[in-house]
Design a protein around this motif. Sequence first.
Motif, PDB file in Angstrom:
ATOM      1  N   PRO A 164       0.795  -1.230   0.000  1.00  0.00           N
ATOM      2  CA  PRO A 164       0.000   0.000   0.000  1.00  0.00           C
ATOM      3  C   PRO A 164       0.828   1.280   0.000  1.00  0.00           C
ATOM      4  O   PRO A 164       0.338   2.332  -0.409  1.00  0.00           O
ATOM      5  N   ASP A 165       2.091   1.194   0.425  1.00  0.00           N
ATOM      6  CA  ASP A 165       2.962   2.378   0.472  1.00  0.00           C
ATOM      7  C   ASP A 165       3.620   2.669  -0.873  1.00  0.00           C
ATOM      8  O   ASP A 165       4.349   3.647  -1.018  1.00  0.00           O
ATOM      9  N   HIS A 166       3.342   1.834  -1.864  1.00  0.00           N
ATOM     10  CA  HIS A 166       4.043   1.937  -3.144  1.00  0.00           C
ATOM     11  C   HIS A 166       3.794   3.272  -3.836  1.00  0.00           C
ATOM     12  O   HIS A 166       4.727   3.860  -4.403  1.00  0.00           O
ATOM     13  N   ALA A 167       2.560   3.767  -3.810  1.00  0.00           N
ATOM     14  CA  ALA A 167       2.250   5.032  -4.486  1.00  0.00           C
ATOM     15  C   ALA A 167       3.070   6.177  -3.907  1.00  0.00           C
ATOM     16  O   ALA A 167       3.574   7.033  -4.644  1.00  0.00           O
ATOM     17  N   ARG A 168       3.228   6.201  -2.585  1.00  0.00           N
ATOM     18  CA  ARG A 168       4.031   7.254  -1.955  1.00  0.00           C
ATOM     19  C   ARG A 168       5.477   7.163  -2.421  1.00  0.00           C
ATOM     20  O   ARG A 168       6.120   8.195  -2.706  1.00  0.00           O
ATOM     21  N   ARG A 169       5.995   5.959  -2.528  1.00  0.00           N
ATOM     22  CA  ARG A 169       7.381   5.772  -2.970  1.00  0.00           C
ATOM     23  C   ARG A 169       7.567   6.240  -4.419  1.00  0.00           C
ATOM     24  O   ARG A 169       8.563   6.905  -4.751  1.00  0.00           O
ATOM     25  N   ALA A 225       7.530  10.024  -4.492  1.00  0.00           N
ATOM     26  CA  ALA A 225       8.759  10.569  -3.919  1.00  0.00           C
ATOM     27  C   ALA A 225       9.936  10.403  -4.884  1.00  0.00           C
ATOM     28  O   ALA A 225      10.799  11.289  -5.004  1.00  0.00           O
ATOM     29  N   LEU A 226       9.971   9.271  -5.585  1.00  0.00           N
ATOM     30  CA  LEU A 226      11.027   9.052  -6.585  1.00  0.00           C
ATOM     31  C   LEU A 226      10.926  10.084  -7.700  1.00  0.00           C
ATOM     32  O   LEU A 226      11.939  10.690  -8.092  1.00  0.00           O
ATOM     33  N   GLU A 227       9.717  10.313  -8.213  1.00  0.00           N
ATOM     34  CA  GLU A 227       9.536  11.283  -9.291  1.00  0.00           C
ATOM     35  C   GLU A 227       9.941  12.693  -8.848  1.00  0.00           C
ATOM     36  O   GLU A 227      10.570  13.430  -9.610  1.00  0.00           O
ATOM     37  N   THR A 228       9.604  13.043  -7.618  1.00  0.00           N
ATOM     38  CA  THR A 228       9.977  14.356  -7.095  1.00  0.00           C
ATOM     39  C   THR A 228      11.493  14.499  -6.996  1.00  0.00           C
ATOM     40  O   THR A 228      12.065  15.526  -7.399  1.00  0.00           O
ATOM     41  N   ALA A 229      12.152  13.462  -6.482  1.00  0.00           N
ATOM     42  CA  ALA A 229      13.611  13.508  -6.340  1.00  0.00           C
ATOM     43  C   ALA A 229      14.297  13.607  -7.705  1.00  0.00           C
ATOM     44  O   ALA A 229      15.279  14.350  -7.869  1.00  0.00           O
ATOM     45  N   TRP A 242      24.488  19.011  -2.612  1.00  0.00           N
ATOM     46  CA  TRP A 242      23.045  18.917  -2.781  1.00  0.00           C
ATOM     47  C   TRP A 242      22.693  17.758  -3.719  1.00  0.00           C
ATOM     48  O   TRP A 242      21.708  17.047  -3.496  1.00  0.00           O
ATOM     49  N   MET A 243      23.517  17.599  -4.756  1.00  0.00           N
ATOM     50  CA  MET A 243      23.285  16.501  -5.686  1.00  0.00           C
ATOM     51  C   MET A 243      23.401  15.153  -4.977  1.00  0.00           C
ATOM     52  O   MET A 243      22.589  14.243  -5.196  1.00  0.00           O
ATOM     53  N   ASP A 244      24.393  15.020  -4.108  1.00  0.00           N
ATOM     54  CA  ASP A 244      24.548  13.779  -3.344  1.00  0.00           C
ATOM     55  C   ASP A 244      23.296  13.494  -2.515  1.00  0.00           C
ATOM     56  O   ASP A 244      22.818  12.352  -2.445  1.00  0.00           O
ATOM     57  N   ALA A 245      22.771  14.536  -1.869  1.00  0.00           N
ATOM     58  CA  ALA A 245      21.603  14.361  -1.003  1.00  0.00           C
ATOM     59  C   ALA A 245      20.365  13.969  -1.810  1.00  0.00           C
ATOM     60  O   ALA A 245      19.610  13.070  -1.414  1.00  0.00           O
ATOM     61  N   ILE A 246      20.166  14.633  -2.953  1.00  0.00           N
ATOM     62  CA  ILE A 246      19.014  14.314  -3.799  1.00  0.00           C
ATOM     63  C   ILE A 246      19.134  12.905  -4.353  1.00  0.00           C
ATOM     64  O   ILE A 246      18.160  12.141  -4.395  1.00  0.00           O
ATOM     65  N   GLU A 247      20.326  12.524  -4.787  1.00  0.00           N
ATOM     66  CA  GLU A 247      20.514  11.181  -5.331  1.00  0.00           C
ATOM     67  C   GLU A 247      20.351  10.113  -4.257  1.00  0.00           C
ATOM     68  O   GLU A 247      19.895   8.997  -4.552  1.00  0.00           O
ATOM     69  N   GLY A 286      13.836   4.769  -5.148  1.00  0.00           N
ATOM     70  CA  GLY A 286      13.917   4.012  -6.388  1.00  0.00           C
ATOM     71  C   GLY A 286      14.140   2.531  -6.154  1.00  0.00           C
ATOM     72  O   GLY A 286      13.520   1.685  -6.819  1.00  0.00           O
ATOM     73  N   ALA A 287      15.021   2.187  -5.222  1.00  0.00           N
ATOM     74  CA  ALA A 287      15.268   0.780  -4.928  1.00  0.00           C
ATOM     75  C   ALA A 287      14.020   0.122  -4.363  1.00  0.00           C
ATOM     76  O   ALA A 287      13.703  -1.025  -4.703  1.00  0.00           O
ATOM     77  N   ALA A 288      13.276   0.847  -3.521  1.00  0.00           N
ATOM     78  CA  ALA A 288      12.037   0.297  -2.957  1.00  0.00           C
ATOM     79  C   ALA A 288      11.004   0.077  -4.057  1.00  0.00           C
ATOM     80  O   ALA A 288      10.321  -0.955  -4.090  1.00  0.00           O
TER      81      ALA A 288
END
Length: 365
Positions: free
Chosen positions: A152-157, A160-164, A180-185, A192-194
Amino acid sequence: MGLSRITLENFRNHAATTLGETAHFNLLVGENGAGKTNLLEALSLLGPGRGLRRANLGDLARRAVPGDPPLPFAIGASLTEAGTVSARIGTYTEDGQPGRRMVRVNSAPASAASLAEWLAMSWLTPAMDGLFTDSAGARRRFMDRMALAIAPDHARRVNALETALRERGKLLEAGGDPRWMDAIEAQAADHGAAVARTRADLVLRLADELSALPPEPFARPALTYLPGGPLDETALRAELARARPRDRAAGRALTGPQRDELQVKMASTSQPAAACSTGEQKAMLIAITLAHGILAAAGRPSVLLLDEVAAHLDPVRRTELFRRLREGKAQVWMTGTELAPFDAIRKEAAIWRVSGGGVERIVQS
């Protein structure tokens, strides 16, 4: 388990519609344009996401007069388990905010994503007939919708991936601070892995269910998850960092779950689904939908929406479809222009005649 006491207000062409005394099989019968698919769309919005048509919220609301602002709409239903109401769920918009969707569960505010914790929703519509010849993005959305049945948490993930990734793209274009790039990645790799692992798990479990189904009369598809990047978080983060120059030139990330693909072949011939006949493609879609229905019905109420499916099947496949649906745990909602294709189940079904945005219960003798 399923939905009961369903209400619609100002949704599409339905000003005020109520459906009660639902059953395992629920049939919506009426002429084209009567509002049958609109009812299925309303039910699909009791799950997370944009519903079976992926329409903008402003297009869902009824207008008192053409050209007027959209009226606030509301969709509500009771969840029943073993004949007992376990929850009341609903989604709605408010006056002056037609683009903002709100959700309530048992009268308390909730997120749209949380609806997946209460109800598993699946559907098959004529618009999906081109899935195998459509873009990889369409098949990713197909996977993601099905994945909510097991995570059920998949949509949130996914969100969040698309935003990042959007933030990473802006930083790449502007030549932003590497820290900042390190933090975003790191965020993109975490989500993404999830996302990738959930998709991989979904396809594996679907393949197991499909292998247990008889190969006839519905063609058995063979499913393969093709990842667009590493499934491991550390490896994905390292790959994103390494690919910065390439991704800056391309204007997008070329590695990661946003590049995933669902490969579908006919199991008996190994022919790609896109090269199969339209009849074979439809049969494979139904087989996937039935297999997913088994996964979705585990542990919580499950609803399966089938728009204009029965009329396009020959009698043998229609009989087998009804048999499998009868044995399943999901509550089933089907549409049709006439009752004849549903003769085999009409005595055990709740039936409504839909006309002009209104419904009338058909009482069977």
